[in-house]
Enzyme design. Structure first.
Site, short mmCIF file in Angstrom:
data_model
loop_
_atom_site.label_atom_id
_atom_site.label_comp_id
_atom_site.label_asym_id
_atom_site.label_seq_id
_atom_site.Cartn_x
_atom_site.Cartn_y
_atom_site.Cartn_z
N ASP A 144 1.73 -8.31 5.27
CA ASP A 144 1.49 -8.12 3.84
C ASP A 144 2.43 -6.99 3.39
OD1 ASP A 144 0.69 -7.24 1.37
OD2 ASP A 144 -1.45 -7.09 1.85
N LYS A 187 5.06 -5.36 -8.28
CA LYS A 187 5.09 -4.00 -7.73
C LYS A 187 6.52 -3.56 -7.41
CE LYS A 187 0.43 -4.31 -5.95
NZ LYS A 187 -0.53 -4.14 -4.85
C1 LIG Z 1 -1.43 -4.98 -4.48
C2 LIG Z 1 -1.63 -5.40 -3.09
C3 LIG Z 1 -2.02 -6.70 -2.77
C4 LIG Z 1 -2.30 -7.73 -3.82
O1 LIG Z 1 -1.22 -7.94 -4.69
P1 LIG Z 1 -1.35 -9.09 -5.79
O2 LIG Z 1 -0.11 -8.93 -6.59
O3 LIG Z 1 -2.58 -8.78 -6.57
O4 LIG Z 1 -1.42 -10.37 -5.08
C5 LIG Z 1 -2.16 -7.03 -1.46
N1 LIG Z 1 -1.93 -6.14 -0.48
C6 LIG Z 1 -1.55 -4.88 -0.74
C7 LIG Z 1 -1.29 -3.94 0.38
C8 LIG Z 1 -1.39 -4.46 -2.05
O5 LIG Z 1 -1.04 -3.21 -2.31
#
Ligand SMILES: *Cc1c(COP(=O)(O)O)cnc(C)c1O
Length: 420
Positions: free
Chosen positions: A214, A240
């Protein structure tokens, strides 16, 4: 406002890291909030967008917009070029072997759900084990629980210590021939802990297990090379990374993607459809049913170009100076406890304050123009690990300054005035 001059990292282009110039590229940073200058310290939840991304979106809709992959006409071809060009850009940016290994998704959440559903159907069965870490975002927990409830896999959880360090030894003990998959974050969105992915992946592969990373917080603070990492899957989220919302990407090794069944059915992912039987296209098309996020992909392309021009190594170095400064300043206060002091951290700092609930902190500092995240940060099991219901979290982006940290500190004084 401070100007931070950083040495140009060997990999980076020669864009001078002038934070004032970077700030000027982000229109939203100039707007006041509650009549105060905005100190935006929540890039970990979603980053702001530079003008280059806004322009790319505007251009895509006003000059080259149509549906992709269908029309023989000029605009459809132009939109297809834009969409497929974005796929190529993502592949190059994370050093995938081929653009066909990049599947566009809605965000990292849908990337992980895709793997849980499709990889799960092909490669996992009752009794198989998967390993997660104690620091996972709900996006990397819940899809696996849903799969567990459907097919009976077992979920093991790799622990961390009280400072938030990932415990490699404990993780190694959980690995066995039963382990089929390790699904793990690159950087904790709450603690900022950087997971030693090289070791995690090497140990998993030694047991014949696959690894899903992730990368939601990893890709925004470091250079990602999926081939050097040898990750089997790597997911991230565009919003992000200074890109639009509604777009994410899943990288998967082609040898795995080829064996995986479709995730969703619909248009664009088929070869031939009759009412008796349908055959599917090769990856990535097989995993992109329906009209894709065309303009979002084009916006993500522009975001990656922007990040690359600044140099992610420069961004990381800049954020490291802010993290150190914020850690020092917050540590001066005896009523503040920093949650997460791992040896290796990215630009995220969580804390609690004696006598004040995190939500109250968030509301009071907001009135001062300071945007921080408060709550469980979609990581309730991690909150339980620290026996907390919530924390306040400041997270840094390339445009943040010491002045933003100072604004947070001054706003925390207001919290003390009210609760102290
Ligand atoms: C923000 C985040 C997610 C989820 O991101 P989405 O854009 O809502 O799918 C998953 N894992 C981590 C570590 C995150 O910071």
């Amino acid at each position: 406002m401070t100007t931070v001059a950083l040495k140009t990292a060997p990999d980076a282009t020669n864009y001078p890291f002038d934070v004032d110039r970077i700030r000027a590229d982000f229109p939203i940073l100039a707007r006041p909030v509650h009549g105060k200058p905005l100190a935006f310290l929540d890039s970990g939840a979603s980053a702001q967008k530079p003008q280059a991304v806004l322009d790319a979106i505007q251009r895509a809709y006003s000059e080259t917009y149509a549906n992709v992959h269908r029309g023989a006409y000029y605009l459809s071809q132009a939109a297809t070029d834009g969409y497929e060009g974005a796929r190529k850009r993502v592949a190059d940016y994370i050093n995938a072997a081929s653009a066909d290994e990049i599947i566009f998704t809605r965000n990292v959440t849908s990337a992980i759900n895709l793997v849980a559903s499709s990889y799960g159907a092909k490669f996992l069965q009752a009794g198989d084990e998967i390993i997660l870490s104690q620091m996972e975002h709900h996006a990397n927990i819940v899809p696996w629980q849903m799969l567990r409830d459907r097919i009976g896999i077992e979920i093991k959880v790799a622990p961390i210590d009280d400072r938030g360090n990932f415990l490699l030894d404990e993780y190694e003990k959980l690995l066995s021939p039963k382990t089929k998959l390790v699904a793990i974050t690159q950087v904790s969105n709450v603690l900022g802990t950087i997971v030693p992915l090289d070791d995690v992946i090497r140990l998993a592969h030694a047991q014949g297990a696959h690894v899903l990373v992730d990368g939601a917080q990893g890709i925004v603070h470091s250079r990602v090379d999926v081939q050097a990492l040898d990750a089997d899957f790597y997911g991230f989220t565009g919003h992000k990374l200074y890109g639009p919302s509604g777009i994410g990407a899943l990288y998967g090794k082609m040898e795995l993607l080829k064996q995986m069944p479709p995730y969703e059915g619909g248009g664009d992912m088929i070869e031939l459809v009759t009412f008796e039987k349908t055959t599917y296209r090769e990856p990535p098309a097989r995993f992109e049913a329906g009209t894709p996020p065309i303009v979002q992909a084009i916006g993500l392309h522009a975001a990656i170009d922007y990040v690359d021009a600044v140099g992610i190594e420069n961004v990381a170095a800049h954020e490291a100076t802010l993290l150190e400064y914020a850690t020092d300043r917050l540590s001066e206060y005896s009523d503040i406890t920093i949650i997460g002091q791992a040896d290796n951290k990215a630009g995220i700092i969580s804390f609690v304050m004696d006598g004040a609930h995190a939500h109250d902190i968030g509301t009071i500092v907001d009135a001062e123009g300071v945007a921080i995240r408060t709550g469980h940060h979609c990581a309730q099991p991690l909150m339980d690990r620290f026996d907390l219901a919530a924390t306040a979290r400041a997270s840094f982006g390339m445009y943040n300054t010491r002045a933003d940290v100072d604004a947070l500190l001054a706003a925390l004084d207001k919290v003390r005035d009210i609760f102290g």
